[in-house]
Enzyme design. Structure first.
Site, PDB file in Angstrom:
ATOM      1  N   ASP A   1       0.132 -11.153   0.993  1.00 51.65           N
ATOM      2  CA  ASP A   1      -1.129 -10.945   0.752  1.00 51.65           C
ATOM      3  C   ASP A   1      -1.558 -10.252  -0.505  1.00 51.65           C
ATOM      4  O   ASP A   1      -2.416 -10.523  -1.241  1.00 51.65           O
ATOM      5  CB  ASP A   1      -1.837 -10.143   1.979  1.00 51.65           C
ATOM      6  CG  ASP A   1      -1.222 -10.311   3.222  1.00 51.65           C
ATOM      7  OD1 ASP A   1      -0.087 -11.041   3.615  1.00 51.65           O
ATOM      8  OD2 ASP A   1      -1.916  -9.946   4.298  1.00 51.65           O
TER       9      ASP A   1
ATOM     10  N   LYS B   1       0.779  -1.170   0.006  1.00 54.14           N
ATOM     11  CA  LYS B   1       0.056   0.076   0.055  1.00 54.14           C
ATOM     12  C   LYS B   1       0.762   1.301  -0.095  1.00 54.14           C
ATOM     13  O   LYS B   1       2.336   1.182   0.151  1.00 54.14           O
ATOM     14  CB  LYS B   1      -0.883   0.046   1.249  1.00 54.14           C
ATOM     15  CG  LYS B   1      -1.915  -1.056   1.309  1.00 54.14           C
ATOM     16  CD  LYS B   1      -2.635  -0.906   2.786  1.00 54.14           C
ATOM     17  CE  LYS B   1      -3.604  -2.376   2.790  1.00 54.14           C
ATOM     18  NZ  LYS B   1      -4.270  -2.128   4.046  1.00 54.14           N
TER      19      LYS B   1
ATOM     20  N   TRP C   1      -2.472 -16.768   1.223  1.00 58.77           N
ATOM     21  CA  TRP C   1      -2.754 -15.936   0.107  1.00 58.77           C
ATOM     22  C   TRP C   1      -1.892 -16.071  -0.932  1.00 58.77           C
ATOM     23  O   TRP C   1      -2.194 -15.898  -2.223  1.00 58.77           O
ATOM     24  CB  TRP C   1      -2.655 -14.479   0.902  1.00 58.77           C
ATOM     25  CG  TRP C   1      -3.712 -13.858   1.903  1.00 58.77           C
ATOM     26  CD1 TRP C   1      -3.260 -13.334   2.901  1.00 58.77           C
ATOM     27  CD2 TRP C   1      -4.750 -13.678   1.500  1.00 58.77           C
ATOM     28  NE1 TRP C   1      -4.471 -12.982   3.516  1.00 58.77           N
ATOM     29  CE2 TRP C   1      -5.358 -13.073   2.663  1.00 58.77           C
ATOM     30  CE3 TRP C   1      -5.911 -14.124   0.550  1.00 58.77           C
ATOM     31  CZ2 TRP C   1      -6.871 -12.956   2.770  1.00 58.77           C
ATOM     32  CZ3 TRP C   1      -7.288 -13.684   0.650  1.00 58.77           C
ATOM     33  CH2 TRP C   1      -7.595 -13.101   1.844  1.00 58.77           C
TER      34      TRP C   1
END
Length: 873
Positions: free
Chosen positions: A178, A168, A252
């Site tokens: 993830d 992010k 994930w």
């Protein structure tokens, strides 16, 4: 698309288990005791119903929760529910799941609660929901704009110096396991759906970078995250890796890789590298599986260290990823099946709680875990103590969604016949051929004359043949022998371990009276129904054969069977029933209620093994069939060898394997009124209702004379066709239209892929050597995108054809990776047709026109100047 109730759909899925024997032992599909009282698919249904009731509309934009926002967890549930509809036919799941993405899309295509400037990779998964909807026909421009917006984010998303996506914006220079699940499958799916190869390349690149930066060779697992500058408190100063292995993070990544691989063509340059990474992940998962429970720990490599616990979300993700990997042929069934089955049994035994109101719950879910910042006042430092400190809850969406996916894949796994092949090219030919073995029979003969058969047109041998077959079957098998002579018969129904042997000089003359053919379950032009038995039919039998040097004569003429489809001034007799059958299939009328037969004019096939395995058809000559000649359906392990087909009625295809696998067609001669070989897998919604593809088919050393096509895929192909090898064949006739043909449309749908042809001599064909026609019949007017990809033609020669390629697609359809090499095409008379196609590669290809003419823009050479006149002296 039409849907059916769960029991009928489950029966369709279980059908796949009837057509072959697994390579290794697996639980029976209906063994509910093994899974705490329900099948895996039923557990997925129970969980989906429970979650839909628990959550209502609070995750939809505009629902009862005013704070609903675009989110990866709800999108994960949405995709699982859409896939559950595909598995069960119950459309309520997809209708609910689609809202997890669609409700956020505004009329102008903007996405409510989404801000690109956040560069949050967790916001990408709702795009997966929208992509699935687009595939199913929800092609409103606003959805495309929303999808493109998310794709655009990934083009602009901040990256590490070697190109890895930041997790992010607020986690600069960090890659998390993830994040691979959030982005790579979306990019790969987008790439295939909208023919943008860069998406696949990017998906592969991100997977490879995470492997490079996150793998820990000491334990064979992956650390949760990597910091490029090593400036975080949790980052190892040498490797940049976080200090521990969190189970769900590995989950994930495992799902990211297997979900992305689903979209990679076998020829992508990185596909083997990505598959290698999947195997590394799988080996680590199996290595650290708890041997007692079959489950996995919150901190994967710390076992029963004080505070550690067996965790359900990671366990569900691992089972899903491994089972899907096996089902798609990415992982070895033999190596990983025991761990997968043990894991799923552990989940339903130890993590599923039955509630008082018929709902179920998934327990032992880690609510959340991450790195950087704080949680409950303590730093998220990646330590063991941190990971075990996060809340443990019931029904976390990251777990229930993975559990739904796991049940879908486990159901496929335990009904699957053998590990599938994802054929890349001729390097996979030998292992495909090794799967096909002709049956053998006891050395016992049962002459039909011993049971009362008499030759001649005035004597019906049907009863004697039936009695001989029954006796051979009851004795444990053998040959039912038809001796030299002419024998009259009606329908013949084969039984297990029986070889119907038609001796040299013998002719079986089949009745053309429809009353001699009882009503049975069959498939007619790709749709199941109750109709006339094939002339030679078998239902759910194994080890069966039709052999010999004799003749099978269907006796069809334009006065009987062939008249039912006679084209001309009068309407076809079969048309009304044909239209009614298609309509019944599209409105989900149960097969038992689709009763045709007398007065409906739907012709029978000649030879049809139906839901059978281990089949041999060898040596016989077959004449004058009512329609399709050799039509194995829902069958497996089939050898058609040395057969001559001479049958020129309407729809007289020579050999049509349909929803069948492991098929060898060799040394045959086809002279037909339709396609010589046509590979099929069901028509429209009925093919999707029982989604059994045709796969692993070898055609070699055959001669194709008259016919619409030499080797054809379609048009009934809704369940898909893959892994077709054609070699050393001769195709030549003024009345042969094409050599290799694909025919499909947006009503049929289906993926036709991995088709390889080499060393084929084509004489004269009427249309083209290669035809790919995705505008066949209904054309683009449908919701089911047709796909043709990975087609290779090598060492093909032709002497005369209007063109080499006749390729027609349309916007939204996919024609991709067509390769022709080392080939010469002579006598070409027309311009090539290529419309709406992706990559087509010609390597060392020569096209010689039938007549060399001066180009229309050629300019004649200038006239030489006259020499100067002599000067008088």
């Amino acid at each position: 698309m039409k849907f059916v109730n769960s029991l009928r759909s489950l029966a369709g899925i279980l059908l796949a288990g009837l057509i072959a024997t697994p390579a290794i032992a697996a639980p029976a599909p209906g063994d509910k005791a093994r899974y705490e009282g329900a099948t895996p698919l039923e557990w997925s249904i129970k969980m989906a119903d429970s979650e839909m009731e628990r959550r209502g509309d609070r995750h939809f934009f505009g629902g009862s929760n005013s704070k609903a926002r675009i989110d990866y967890t709800t999108a994960f549930l949405g995709t699982s529910l859409i896939k559950l509809t595909e598995a069960t036919g119950q459309k309520r799941f997809a209708e609910y799941g689609a809202k997890m993405g669609e409700s956020f899309v505004q009329a102008d295509g903007s996405i409510a609660t989404y801000k690109m400037e956040d560069y949050n990779i967790d916001n990408i998964p709702p795009g997966k929901v929208l992509l699935l909807g687009w595939e199913q026909g929800k092609r409103d421009a606003k959805y495309k704009k929303a999808i493109d917006t998310l794709y655009d984010q990934m083009q602009k998303h901040p990256r590490t110096t070697d190109g890895g996506y930041w997790h992010k914006l607020r986690y600069p220079n960090q890659m998390w396991l993830d994040g691979l699940f959030m982005a790579s499958p979306f990019l790969a799916h987008y790439s295939v759906l909208f023919q943008d190869p860069a998406g696949l390349d990017e998906a592969a690149k991100q997977i490879l970078l995470m492997d490079k930066h996150g793998y820990d060779a000491k334990n064979g697992l992956y650390r949760h995250a990597w910091s490029e500058p090593r400036d975080r408190d949790w980052a190892d100063k040498k490797t940049g890796q976080s200090p521990n292995v969190w189970g769900r993070a590995v989950g994930w990544y495992a799902m990211a890789v297997v979900d992305s691989l689903e979209f990679f063509p076998p020829t992508h340059p990185e596909v083997e590298h990505v598959n290698e990474i999947l195997r590394k992940i799988a080996d680590g998962i199996v290595r650290w599986q708890d041997p007692k429970s079959g489950l996995w720990w919150q901190v994967m490599d710390q076992g029963d260290r004080k505070g550690n616990y067996l965790e359900s979300t990671a366990s569900s993700m691992f089972v899903y990823a491994l089972a899907k990997g096996i089902n798609r042929g990415f992982l070895s069934r033999e190596k990983y099946l025991p761990a997968v089955i043990k894991g799923y049994e552990g989940i339903v035994r130890d993590f599923i709680r039955k509630e008082h109101d018929e709902k179920i719950s998934l327990t032992q879910c880690c609510e959340v875990a991450g790195l950087d910042f704080t949680s409950k006042g303590r730093p998220r430092d990646g330590s063991f103590d941190y990971y075990i400190s996060e809340n443990i809850i019931d029904n976390d969406l990251k777990g229930v969604s993975a559990f739904i996916f796991a049940g879908i894949e486990i159901q496929k796994l335990i009904t699957q016949k053998q590990a599938p092949i994802a054929a890349r090219g001729w390097q996979d030919y030998e292992r495909t051929l090794a799967r096909i073995k002709a049956p053998t029979f006891p050395n016992r003969d049962f002459p039909i004359t011993d049971f009362g058969a008499k030759p001649g047109a005035d004597s019906d041998s049907s009863a004697a043949i039936t009695a001989a077959i029954a006796a051979a079957n009851q004795a444990g098998g053998g040959r039912v022998v038809v001796p030299a002579g002419s024998w009259k018969t009606g329908a013949i129904h084969l039984k297990s371990n029986v070889n119907l042997h038609v001796s040299k000089g013998a002719t079986l003359n089949f009745s053309t009276n429809p009353k001699d053919y009882p009503i049975v379950q069959t498939r007619w032009e790709g749709v199941e129904l109750m109709n006339y038995s094939a002339l030679i039919y078998a239902f759910e039998q194994e080890n069966i054969a039709v052999t010999g040097e004799g003749t099978l004569d269907g006796g069809s003429t334009t006065a009987d069977w062939w008249s039912w489809n006679k084209k001309g001034d009068k309407p076809q007799k079969q048309k009304a029933a044909r239209d009614r059958l298609v309509a019944m299939a599209e409105t989900d009328t149960p097969v038992k209620d689709r009763v045709f037969g007398d007065g409906h004019f739907l012709r029978p096939n000649f030879i049809q093994p139906y839901r059978c395995k281990n089949i041999l058809i060898e040596g016989v000559t077959i004449l004058r069939s009512p329609m399709w000649v050799i039509h194995p359906t829902f069958s497996q392990n089939i050898t058609v060898r040395g057969v001559t087909v001479n049958s020129h009625g309407g729809n007289n295809d020579g050999c049509d394997p349909e929803s069948s696998s492991d098929v060898l067609i060799e040394d045959c001669v086809f002279d037909t009124g339709d396609d010589c070989i046509a590979i099929k897998s069901g028509r429209n919604g009925d093919g999707r209702r029982v989604p059994v593809p045709s796969e692993n088919i070898i055609v070699r050393n055959c001669t194709m004379k008259d016919g619409h096509g030499g080797v054809v895929l379609g048009s009934e192909c809704s369940a898909g066709i893959r892994n077709v090898f054609v070699e050393n064949c001769t195709m030549d006739s003024p009345d042969l239209d094409r050599a290799l043909r694909f025919k499909n449309n947006a009503v049929r749908g289906g993926i036709l892929e991995n088709v390889f042809m080499r060393n084929v001599k084509v004489g004269q064909v009427a249309e083209a050597v290669l035809t790919i026609d995705l505008l066949y019949e209904e054309g683009a007017k449908g919701a089911f995108k047709p796909i043709v990809r990975n087609v290779q033609m090598d060492n093909i020669t032709s002497s005369a054809s209007p063109r080499v390629m006749y390729i027609r697609g349309f916007e939204g359809a996919i024609i991709e990776n067509i390769r022709i090499s080392n080939s010469t095409f002579n006598g070409v008379t027309h311009t090539e047709v290529v419309q709406h196609a992706g990559s087509i590669t010609l390597n060392n290809v020569t096209i010689n026109p039938a007549k060399v003419v001066r180009g229309i823009n050629s300019v004649a050479p200038p006239t030489p100047a006259a020499p100067p006149a002599p000067v008088a002296k």
